[in-house]
Scaffold this motif. Structure first.
Motif, mmCIF file in Angstrom:
data_model
loop_
_atom_site.group_PDB
_atom_site.id
_atom_site.type_symbol
_atom_site.label_atom_id
_atom_site.label_comp_id
_atom_site.label_asym_id
_atom_site.label_seq_id
_atom_site.Cartn_x
_atom_site.Cartn_y
_atom_site.Cartn_z
ATOM 1 N N HIS A 1 -5.865 -2.995 -2.644
ATOM 2 C CA HIS A 1 -5.484 -3.345 -1.257
ATOM 3 C C HIS A 1 -6.601 -3.975 -0.411
ATOM 4 O O HIS A 1 -7.157 -3.332 0.481
ATOM 5 C CB HIS A 1 -4.933 -2.123 -0.531
ATOM 6 N N ASP B 1 -0.658 -6.054 8.676
ATOM 7 C CA ASP B 1 -1.938 -5.863 7.994
ATOM 8 C C ASP B 1 -2.249 -7.013 7.042
ATOM 9 O O ASP B 1 -3.397 -7.359 6.819
ATOM 10 C CB ASP B 1 -1.941 -4.547 7.201
ATOM 11 N N THR C 1 8.579 -7.463 1.123
ATOM 12 C CA THR C 1 9.767 -6.753 0.696
ATOM 13 C C THR C 1 9.583 -6.226 -0.713
ATOM 14 O O THR C 1 8.633 -6.549 -1.407
ATOM 15 C CB THR C 1 10.980 -7.700 0.708
ATOM 16 N N ARG D 1 -6.969 -3.534 3.565
ATOM 17 C CA ARG D 1 -7.079 -2.232 4.213
ATOM 18 C C ARG D 1 -8.523 -1.889 4.557
ATOM 19 O O ARG D 1 -8.792 -0.796 5.062
ATOM 20 C CB ARG D 1 -6.478 -1.148 3.317
ATOM 21 N N SER E 1 3.004 0.309 -5.219
ATOM 22 C CA SER E 1 3.468 0.906 -3.967
ATOM 23 C C SER E 1 2.427 1.788 -3.289
ATOM 24 O O SER E 1 2.554 2.095 -2.121
ATOM 25 C CB SER E 1 4.716 1.740 -4.240
ATOM 26 N N TYR F 1 1.346 -5.502 -2.475
ATOM 27 C CA TYR F 1 1.060 -4.204 -1.845
ATOM 28 C C TYR F 1 1.868 -4.096 -0.559
ATOM 29 O O TYR F 1 1.960 -5.074 0.203
ATOM 30 C CB TYR F 1 -0.436 -4.092 -1.548
ATOM 31 N N PRO F 2 2.449 -2.923 -0.261
ATOM 32 C CA PRO F 2 3.290 -2.778 0.933
ATOM 33 C C PRO F 2 2.477 -2.484 2.192
ATOM 34 O O PRO F 2 2.499 -1.375 2.722
ATOM 35 C CB PRO F 2 4.203 -1.606 0.563
ATOM 36 N N TYR F 3 1.729 -3.465 2.652
ATOM 37 C CA TYR F 3 0.951 -3.277 3.876
ATOM 38 C C TYR F 3 1.864 -2.965 5.053
ATOM 39 O O TYR F 3 2.988 -3.461 5.139
ATOM 40 C CB TYR F 3 0.138 -4.532 4.191
ATOM 41 N N ASP F 4 1.346 -2.163 5.984
ATOM 42 C CA ASP F 4 2.102 -1.843 7.193
ATOM 43 C C ASP F 4 2.023 -3.004 8.181
ATOM 44 O O ASP F 4 0.956 -3.593 8.385
ATOM 45 C CB ASP F 4 1.550 -0.586 7.860
ATOM 46 N N GLY F 5 3.140 -3.301 8.794
ATOM 47 C CA GLY F 5 3.162 -4.273 9.880
ATOM 48 C C GLY F 5 2.510 -5.582 9.500
ATOM 49 O O GLY F 5 2.838 -6.208 8.504
ATOM 50 N N ASP G 1 -0.503 -10.804 6.323
ATOM 51 C CA ASP G 1 0.576 -11.763 6.490
ATOM 52 C C ASP G 1 0.524 -12.787 5.356
ATOM 53 O O ASP G 1 -0.265 -12.677 4.417
ATOM 54 C CB ASP G 1 0.501 -12.433 7.862
#
Length: 275
Positions: A192, A222, A2, A195, A246, A216-220, A224
């Protein structure tokens, strides 16, 4: 992750932002308003393979917002390519030489990709090769042309890594990139880590640096909670600063970044704000 991170701590800075100097949409005069909308008052401009030409010093203040001059440099590291983040950049001979070579290659590569797309589709792309040119610019030009592809389709069917119009680009080696960044920057970190095809190998490379991008705002899925714990373990063991941002290419800042304590440890390494 978040906007506040797992601990609920507020974000103290957004340390990974792109502008129109590479493949972002924000200009320097627009940074301050975007930062305030994202509830941060410190941002780092980390354009791809380029030091922003409109930032006059390593750390400056623009309309009440502190702007750190940075860079995101892609390097070759064995079987994969990594992105390194440099902060508080001085314009040294070493970094200028590396970025100049990369930008010449970017222009040549961009011209070749455009030519391949135009030849394949029989369209005219309204784009000129220039410094900072990347595939996102070309994808936008494809979307705006008569080609039957939107931005995502341009990557998926034409200019993605496996696409018929893709052209490989030259990047410096890990050692060359790190040497140039260390000479020019107050802090050098790994961007990141989750990634990359081999995150473990990437994190091992981070041990040779000053910092690792932890926020870092990893998608889904990517990255945990367990993955973030791996970053923390490496950072603790190697004495790395925990940085983050971001990775904004648009106008929304403040989606990720270090909490206050982590930011203060990072900021202590930076040069003073220019008068």
């Amino acid at each position: 992750m978040t906007a506040e991170g797992e601990s609920g701590d507020d974000i103290a800075a957004d340390l990974h932002v792109h502008t129109t100097a590479s493949d972002g949409t924000l200009t320097v005069p627009e940074l301050a308003d975007a930062a305030r909308r994202g509830s941060v008052d410190v941002v780092a401009v980390t354009d791809h393979d380029r030091i922003h030409p409109e930032l006059a010093a390593p750390v400056t203040v623009h309309d009440g917002v502190t702007v750190i001059r940075g860079i995101e440099l892609r390097v070759e590291s064995g079987a994969q390519r990594l992105d390194l983040l440099g902060y508080g950049v001085e314009r040294t001979e070493g970094i200028e030489g590396v970025t100049s070579r990369i930008q010449r290659n970017r222009k040549e590569r961009g011209a070749e990709i455009v030519a391949r797309v135009e030849d394949r589709l029989g369209v005219d792309l309204d784009i000129e090769p220039r410094e900072g040119l990347g595939r996102p610019h070309i994808a936008r030009a494809i979307e705006e042309s008569d080609a039957p592809y939107d931005y995502g389709g341009a990557f998926a069917h034409l200019i993605g890594n496996d696409g018929p119009c893709y052209v490989e680009r030259d990047v410096p080696t890990f050692g060359t990139g790190v040497d140039a960044l260390r000479d020019a920057c107050a802090v050098v970190g790994l961007a990141h880590p989750f990634r990359y095809p081999d995150p473990s190998a990437a994190l091992e490379r981070a041990r040779d640096l000053d910092a690792v991008e932890r926020y870092y705002p990893y998608d889904g899925a990517d990255a945990d909670r367990e993955d973030r714990a791996r970053v923390d373990a490496v950072a603790e063991d190697a004495g790395l600063l925990r940085i983050g941002g971001s990775d904004a290419h648009g106008r929304r800042l403040g989606l990720a970044g270090p909490p206050q304590a982590a930011f203060e440890a990072f900021a202590a390494r930076l040069p003073d704000v220019a008068d």
